[in-house]
Design an enzyme around this catalytic site. Structure first.
Site, short mmCIF file in Angstrom:
data_model
loop_
_atom_site.label_atom_id
_atom_site.label_comp_id
_atom_site.label_asym_id
_atom_site.label_seq_id
_atom_site.Cartn_x
_atom_site.Cartn_y
_atom_site.Cartn_z
CB CYS A 1 -0.97 -0.05 1.18
SG CYS A 1 -2.40 1.01 1.02
CG HIS A 2 -0.25 4.94 1.44
ND1 HIS A 2 -1.46 4.31 1.36
CD2 HIS A 2 -0.41 6.15 0.86
CE1 HIS A 2 -2.33 5.10 0.76
NE2 HIS A 2 -1.73 6.23 0.44
#
Length: 187
Positions: free
Chosen positions: A113-114
């Protein structure tokens, strides 16, 4: 092969704002394969988890400050996402230094994800093929990565995935790649 990670110790670098499912599910897969894990953070006590960045989702106990951790103590590294978590980590000298040093070991790093934001700050994505949450893909490209939209991407030591929807494939990939941790691949 339920114990393919027996004897392996995995660092999980996270802080407040970590996406709960992106820490909890991979950690569960690692434990299920026999690994021990430690949550490293930038402050002691507990870190606050979130669900979809918005909703409080409980806490995780911090095992060790990243400033007190040594890359030699771990066989692999997990960098979960959540927007706030890696944004804070990439602003912390100790966290970035640990990630940079971990990359230099050649040991495997899983990120979702991030999570790759911290790798960007550690100048660890240049020349690599990687995936992430869509909103940070420009940052990855600007840092020299080749960004793709795939469920799981393995480029040398870095295993990356896009989002919680990819967790089943991501968890399988990190268990498989972390099991090879003794066979280091230069960063």
């Amino acid at each position: 092969m339920a114990q393919e990670l027996k004897g392996k110790k995995i660092a999980i670098l996270a802080t407040d704002g970590v996406e709960r499912v992106e820490l909890e599910q991979p950690r569960g897969a690692l434990h299920g394969a026999g690994a021990r894990t430690e949550i490293l953070s930038i402050h002691p006590g507990e870190i606050q988890a979130r669900q979809w960045d918005m909703n409080p989702a409980g806490t995780f106990a911090v095992d060790r400050l990243v400033s007190d951790a040594s890359t030699g103590d771990y066989d692999a590294l997990l960098l979960p996402g959540g927007t706030m978590n890696p944004d804070q980590l990439r602003m912390n000298r100790d966290a970035v230094g640990f990630v940079k040093a971990f990359v230099a070991t050649g040991k495997p790093i899983g990120t979702i994800c991030h999570g790759p934001w911290t790798l960007v700050e550690a100048d660890a994505v240049r020349g690599r093929r990687i995936t992430s949450w869509p909103s940070i893909r420009t940052d990855l490209r600007n840092a020299g990565a080749t960004v793709v939209d795939e469920e799981v991407v393995i480029d040398r030591q870095i295993i990356s995935s896009r989002s919680p929807a990819d967790l089943p494939a991501f968890c399988a990939a990190i268990v498989e790649q972390f099991a090879k941790a003794g066979q280091q691949v230069p960063g």
